[in-house]
Scaffold this motif. Structure first.
Motif, PDB file in Angstrom:
ATOM      1  N   GLN A 171      13.373   5.171 -10.947  1.00 16.77           N
ATOM      2  CA  GLN A 171      12.552   5.880 -11.925  1.00 16.77           C
ATOM      3  C   GLN A 171      11.244   5.135 -12.127  1.00 16.77           C
ATOM      4  O   GLN A 171      11.233   3.907 -12.229  1.00 16.77           O
ATOM      5  CB  GLN A 171      13.291   5.990 -13.259  1.00 16.77           C
ATOM      6  N   MET A 172      10.139   5.865 -12.176  1.00 10.93           N
ATOM      7  CA  MET A 172       8.844   5.221 -12.373  1.00 10.93           C
ATOM      8  C   MET A 172       8.800   4.494 -13.710  1.00 10.93           C
ATOM      9  O   MET A 172       9.240   5.024 -14.733  1.00 10.93           O
ATOM     10  CB  MET A 172       7.719   6.260 -12.318  1.00 10.93           C
ATOM     11  N   SER A 173       8.234   3.329 -13.694  1.00 12.76           N
ATOM     12  CA  SER A 173       8.133   2.516 -14.903  1.00 12.76           C
ATOM     13  C   SER A 173       7.002   3.017 -15.796  1.00 12.76           C
ATOM     14  O   SER A 173       6.080   3.707 -15.340  1.00 12.76           O
ATOM     15  CB  SER A 173       7.866   1.063 -14.520  1.00 12.76           C
ATOM     16  N   PRO A 174       7.034   2.665 -17.074  1.00 15.20           N
ATOM     17  CA  PRO A 174       5.923   3.007 -17.966  1.00 15.20           C
ATOM     18  C   PRO A 174       4.587   2.485 -17.444  1.00 15.20           C
ATOM     19  O   PRO A 174       3.555   3.147 -17.590  1.00 15.20           O
ATOM     20  CB  PRO A 174       6.313   2.320 -19.286  1.00 15.20           C
ATOM     21  N   GLU A 175       4.593   1.301 -16.829  1.00 11.15           N
ATOM     22  CA  GLU A 175       3.358   0.722 -16.285  1.00 11.15           C
ATOM     23  C   GLU A 175       2.780   1.589 -15.171  1.00 11.15           C
ATOM     24  O   GLU A 175       1.556   1.744 -15.060  1.00 11.15           O
ATOM     25  CB  GLU A 175       3.629  -0.688 -15.749  1.00 11.15           C
ATOM     26  N   ASP A 209       0.026  -0.785  -8.824  1.00  8.49           N
ATOM     27  CA  ASP A 209      -1.174  -0.947  -8.004  1.00  8.49           C
ATOM     28  C   ASP A 209      -1.228   0.110  -6.894  1.00  8.49           C
ATOM     29  O   ASP A 209      -2.280   0.709  -6.652  1.00  8.49           O
ATOM     30  CB  ASP A 209      -1.197  -2.351  -7.394  1.00  8.49           C
ATOM     31  N   GLU A 210      -0.096   0.329  -6.239  1.00  7.05           N
ATOM     32  CA  GLU A 210      -0.054   1.342  -5.176  1.00  7.05           C
ATOM     33  C   GLU A 210      -0.284   2.734  -5.753  1.00  7.05           C
ATOM     34  O   GLU A 210      -0.960   3.572  -5.125  1.00  7.05           O
ATOM     35  CB  GLU A 210       1.292   1.284  -4.455  1.00  7.05           C
ATOM     36  N   LYS A 247      -3.981   3.254  -6.349  1.00  4.58           N
ATOM     37  CA  LYS A 247      -4.697   3.480  -5.091  1.00  4.58           C
ATOM     38  C   LYS A 247      -4.499   4.910  -4.592  1.00  4.58           C
ATOM     39  O   LYS A 247      -5.430   5.533  -4.069  1.00  4.58           O
ATOM     40  CB  LYS A 247      -4.209   2.481  -4.035  1.00  4.58           C
ATOM     41  N   GLU A 248      -3.287   5.435  -4.749  1.00  4.43           N
ATOM     42  CA  GLU A 248      -3.031   6.797  -4.285  1.00  4.43           C
ATOM     43  C   GLU A 248      -3.752   7.823  -5.156  1.00  4.43           C
ATOM     44  O   GLU A 248      -4.298   8.801  -4.645  1.00  4.43           O
ATOM     45  CB  GLU A 248      -1.525   7.082  -4.263  1.00  4.43           C
ATOM     46  N   VAL A 249      -3.776   7.597  -6.454  1.00  5.56           N
ATOM     47  CA  VAL A 249      -4.520   8.503  -7.332  1.00  5.56           C
ATOM     48  C   VAL A 249      -6.007   8.474  -6.975  1.00  5.56           C
ATOM     49  O   VAL A 249      -6.676   9.520  -6.946  1.00  5.56           O
ATOM     50  CB  VAL A 249      -4.311   8.125  -8.817  1.00  5.56           C
ATOM     51  N   ALA A 250      -6.514   7.298  -6.665  1.00  4.12           N
ATOM     52  CA  ALA A 250      -7.919   7.185  -6.255  1.00  4.12           C
ATOM     53  C   ALA A 250      -8.164   7.943  -4.957  1.00  4.12           C
ATOM     54  O   ALA A 250      -9.203   8.595  -4.790  1.00  4.12           O
ATOM     55  CB  ALA A 250      -8.299   5.717  -6.103  1.00  4.12           C
ATOM     56  N   ARG A 251      -7.217   7.860  -4.031  1.00  5.82           N
ATOM     57  CA  ARG A 251      -7.387   8.558  -2.745  1.00  5.82           C
ATOM     58  C   ARG A 251      -7.480  10.066  -2.938  1.00  5.82           C
ATOM     59  O   ARG A 251      -8.408  10.708  -2.434  1.00  5.82           O
ATOM     60  CB  ARG A 251      -6.224   8.226  -1.804  1.00  5.82           C
ATOM     61  N   GLY A 302       0.808  -1.212   0.000  1.00  4.24           N
ATOM     62  CA  GLY A 302       0.000   0.000   0.000  1.00  4.24           C
ATOM     63  C   GLY A 302       0.840   1.259   0.000  1.00  4.24           C
ATOM     64  O   GLY A 302       2.002   1.246   0.408  1.00  4.24           O
ATOM     65  N   PRO A 303       0.269   2.367  -0.471  1.00  3.95           N
ATOM     66  CA  PRO A 303       0.970   3.644  -0.496  1.00  3.95           C
ATOM     67  C   PRO A 303       1.384   4.074   0.904  1.00  3.95           C
ATOM     68  O   PRO A 303       0.701   3.777   1.896  1.00  3.95           O
ATOM     69  CB  PRO A 303      -0.073   4.604  -1.075  1.00  3.95           C
ATOM     70  N   ILE A 304       2.498   4.778   1.001  1.00  2.44           N
ATOM     71  CA  ILE A 304       3.000   5.262   2.286  1.00  2.44           C
ATOM     72  C   ILE A 304       2.825   6.782   2.329  1.00  2.44           C
ATOM     73  O   ILE A 304       3.563   7.531   1.682  1.00  2.44           O
ATOM     74  CB  ILE A 304       4.483   4.890   2.485  1.00  2.44           C
ATOM     75  N   ASP A 305       1.830   7.224   3.078  1.00  2.00           N
ATOM     76  CA  ASP A 305       1.519   8.646   3.193  1.00  2.00           C
ATOM     77  C   ASP A 305       2.442   9.268   4.243  1.00  2.00           C
ATOM     78  O   ASP A 305       2.423   8.866   5.405  1.00  2.00           O
ATOM     79  CB  ASP A 305       0.044   8.805   3.589  1.00  2.00           C
ATOM     80  N   LEU A 306       3.237  10.253   3.857  1.00  2.00           N
ATOM     81  CA  LEU A 306       4.200  10.865   4.772  1.00  2.00           C
ATOM     82  C   LEU A 306       3.628  12.037   5.570  1.00  2.00           C
ATOM     83  O   LEU A 306       4.347  12.644   6.360  1.00  2.00           O
ATOM     84  CB  LEU A 306       5.436  11.342   3.989  1.00  2.00           C
ATOM     85  N   ALA A 307       2.364  12.363   5.367  1.00  2.00           N
ATOM     86  CA  ALA A 307       1.761  13.444   6.150  1.00  2.00           C
ATOM     87  C   ALA A 307       1.778  13.087   7.633  1.00  2.00           C
ATOM     88  O   ALA A 307       1.568  11.927   7.994  1.00  2.00           O
ATOM     89  CB  ALA A 307       0.324  13.683   5.695  1.00  2.00           C
TER      90      ALA A 307
END
Length: 470
Positions: free
Chosen positions: A233-237, A199-200, A203-207, A182-187
């Motif tokens: 570096q972020m992958s194309p996927e 996938d993560e 989920k973060e874009v949805a949040r 799952g995404p790690i929110d640093l707030a």
């Protein structure tokens, strides 16, 4: 026998007065400049409840206004929008909050809209608090658009590049305690979220999309080069996953990039655009601009940031510009004028060459029909909130883009990027009354955007002298 005619005259005068409608504010006699129109008109702007209700020659004749601004001989443009802004300025202590100052400076210089792209003091709860304070009048500033979080990968920019060692240590503890997927929110450390796979990222874009984000920002790059080109570096996927999820919320995906390969990855995988132009001393592919246009790709160049590092490092007197005098503190001038800062950002032959290529790229992209949106990356050294946007627009003109088109990058183009062109960005009936009244014509000299007579935000004239800018 004369009584009846006199009574009729009195009745006519009285009825004529009663037919006048009320308005909160009218601006009279100004030259009205709409970036999308080739024809400027001298006329009036009538405002009620924060919106423009009539505009054009003689428009104020049918209204009784609470306040009138006589603007004969002056020029009115839509309020400006900085679509790449942050809080923080790289010299304040890590946990210090300069959001009040940054918002005030934006407004002082006529930026009536900003898009905050996350990180310092910009997590969802912080943005909600600022918006509430702005709405209640407890805080003065522009319309505050936001992403709610900057999305990046562990070990990538800005976490492992510009965040302080102390902050990086705290982030490492958050990651260690997170455990699992799952995404790690640093707030509330930062308005930043760490993702490790597609996938993560979805989920973060949805949040942030469910929260109401105006855009999504993803850090794609493995650099920047000055920090080494060896970060994840972020992958194309991952890029494609963010684009697919963002479509559900009808919000743009903006990629933070610095190199051509990163731009190509974003271009090929459905992103809306980039929040930095490529700075390269090597020529760009001949067909790049046309491919970008075909994909509907948007560029937020932050060109004056790259150019500004060179100019301010070379000329300390720029910190004493007349427009900056009410804004910069002695501490800022001391630090930004220091030998250490000037040495860090001084130019060289390769950087000079890259800036020339950048200017030509933007002109070619624009002339072929591409969309440029103005943004400054305020929060970086020498990018003084509000003022930096005027420098950004001036860079476009210096590169060969017409002043009217340069103004469009910070008005109509900006509103279209976030799908709000029916709300602000033009001087038009029904749109927000966000205006900048200038003493001289910006179409004659783009630097005239700094000759500000008045700023009007949501139909109210801003008391610029009272803004908390230091």
């Amino acid at each position: 026998m004369r009584i009846i005619p006199l009574l009729l005259l009195a009745l006519f005068v009285g009825c004529n007065t009663l037919t006048k409608k009320s308005a909160d504010l009218v601006v009279t006699g100004a030259t009205i400049i709409n970036p999308e129109s080739e024809k400027d008109v001298v006329g009036d702007i009538v405002i009620t409840d924060g919106k423009i209700i009539e505009v054009g020659p003689g428009a104020s004749g049918n209204y009784e206004a609470t306040k009138t601004i006589e603007a004969g001989g002056k020029f009115v443009i839509p309020g400006l929008a900085d679509m790449h802004s942050h809080f923080g300025n790289m010299i304040i202590p890590g946990d210090a909050d300069d959001s009040k100052l940054v918002l005030a400076r934006h407004l002082y210089f006529g930026n009536t809209t900003i898009l905050n792209l996350g990180s310092h003091k910009a997590w969802i709860g912080a943005i909600d608090g600022m918006r509430d304070a702005l709405k209640k009048g407890k805080l003065q500033g522009p319309r505050l658009l936001a992403t709610g979080s900057l999305i990046t990968m562990p070990g990538s920019h800005p976490v492992s590049t510009i965040y302080s060692p102390e902050l990086q240590k705290k982030i490492a503890e958050v990651i260690s305690n997170h455990g699992g997927d799952g995404p790690i929110d640093l707030a509330p450390l930062r308005g930043t979220t760490l993702v490790r796979n597609a996938d993560e990222l979805s989920k973060e874009v949805a949040r942030v999309g469910k929260w109401g984000a105006d855009a999504v920002k993803i850090t794609v790059e493995s650099g920047p080069d000055e920090f080494g080109d060896d970060h994840p570096q972020m992958s194309p996927e991952m890029i494609a996953a963010s684009a697919d999820e963002a479509k559900k919320f009808e919000i743009p995906v903006l990629c933070h990039i610095s190199s051509l390969d990163e731009l190509e990855a974003c271009l090929k995988n459905g992103a809306t655009g980039v929040v930095h132009a490529v700075t390269s001393e090597k020529p760009l592919p001949e067909d790049l601009e046309l491919r970008m246009i075909k994909a509907g790709f948007v560029v937020i160049p932050t060109a004056a940031m790259f150019d500004g590092w060179k100019r301010y490092a070379a000329d300390e007197s720029l910190l004493e510009q007349v427009a900056l005098k009410p804004v910069l503190s002695d501490q800022e001038k001391k630090i930004f004028g220091s030998e250490r800062m000037r040495d860090q950002f001084k130019s060289d032959e390769s950087w000079d060459k890259a800036l020339v290529i950048l200017g030509k790229h933007l002109k070619k992209f624009h002339e072929a029909g591409g969309t440029i949106v103005a943004g400054t990356d305020t929060g970086n050294p020498y990018r003084f909130a509000g003022f930096a946007l005027h420098e950004e627009i001036a860079f476009y003109v210096k590169s060969g883009i017409a002043p009217r088109d340069a103004l469009a990058t910070a008005t109509t183009n900006a509103a279209k990027l976030v799908g709000q062109e029916d709300e602000w960005g033009l001087i038009k009936t029904g749109l927000a009354a966000d205006l900048l009244i200038l003493d001289k014509n910006p179409l004659d000299n783009i630097e005239n955007t700094l000759l500000i007579s008045a700023v009007i935000k949501a139909g109210k004239e801003v008391d610029r002298k009272s803004l908390p800018m230091r």
